[in-house]
Design a protein around this motif. Structure first.
Motif: not given
Length: 275
Positions: A40-44, A71-82, A99-104
């Protein structure tokens, strides 16, 4: 119907503007609730720090969106890029951070079956925002007033049984300067992607969804979740698609409020939002 209506490799969303009354946060949360993705890419402009500083209220529905992403990060192993936007520029002092699977991050290169895509919010090409912050905030105030007028106008339209109508989109379509700005913006981000050795570029910022070629560069803009309610998905075969919530909700109707599911009720997901 399966709870997950859509299985894709990547989802790209931008310009949700959490913390504002015009954010369609229930709709975007409903969308994420019924999508499964690896990334999941959260693009600003996900959080609108500008409006929050001016006294806008943060609601429980906005917190539910944050919890949905966690929840997507912890329960579904989704990589999130913010990626930082201009309205959430308070993140700039933290970048880059992991932060593990969360990147800023400031920008991101998405490796796809078709080649490399440069992902960035796009505000770096806006000379007003980059060099004249005061005028940028002034323009944001004007846009906020227009959205308030739009809410009133559409309240009357709803009473008459008519569909939602966007005043700002209609104005942008008719004002030559706005059309010229959008065209120049697209040319600039395409040129940067080309310089970076990418075959495409994915951005947000201007609240104008698009999927087209700009010269030899595949230009994608995810739009916004204030008026257009659009996002971009990448399928496992490398195809991209511009998704409209108006079409998506015909497949997965939503109730009047975003309901919590058992996987969302987890005290460990209670994280404060810093602005």
């Amino acid at each position: 119907m399966s709870k997950a209506a859509l299985h894709v490799r990547t989802v790209i969303l931008s310009d949700i503007h959490l913390g504002t009354p015009d954010s369609k946060v229930e709709e975007v949360t409903h969308f994420l609730k019924h999508v499964r993705c690896d990334r999941l890419i959260l693009n600003g402009d996900i959080i609108d720090g500008w409006r929050l500083k001016r006294g806008a209220a943060w609601s429980k529905t906005h917190t539910k969106f944050v919890r949905r992403v966690l929840t997507m990060i912890q329960k579904r192993d989704t990589e999130v890029i913010y990626l930082r936007g201009n309205h959430d520029d308070f993140l700039g002092r933290l970048l880059p951070m992991q932060f593990e699977r969360l990147s800023l991050v400031e920008d991101y290169v998405l490796e796809t079956e078709r080649g490399r895509y440069l992902v960035l919010h796009g505000d770096v090409f806006d000379g007003v925002i980059k060099n004249m912050v005061f005028l940028a905030h002034l323009g944001d105030i004007g846009y906020t007033l227009l959205l308030r007028l739009n809410r009133l106008y559409n309240w009357f339209r709803k009473l008459r049984g008519k569909e939602y109508f966007s005043l700002s989109k209609a104005i942008k379509a008719r004002v030559k300067q706005a059309v010229s700005f959008v065209g120049k913006f697209e040319d600039q981000v395409a040129a940067l992607a080309r310089d970076r050795g990418c075959v495409g570029v994915i951005c947000g910022h201007i609240h104008t969804a698009a999927d087209k070629m700009v010269g030899d560069i595949h230009y994608l803009n995810s739009g916004d979740w204030v008026e257009s309610l659009t996002g971009i998905v990448e399928y496992y075969d490398g195809r991209f698609e511009l998704i409209s919530f108006a079409d998506f909700v015909t497949r997965v109707p939503m109730t009047s409020t975003v309901e919590s599911t058992p996987e969302e009720i987890d005290d460990s997901l209670q994280i404060p939002v810093l602005v």
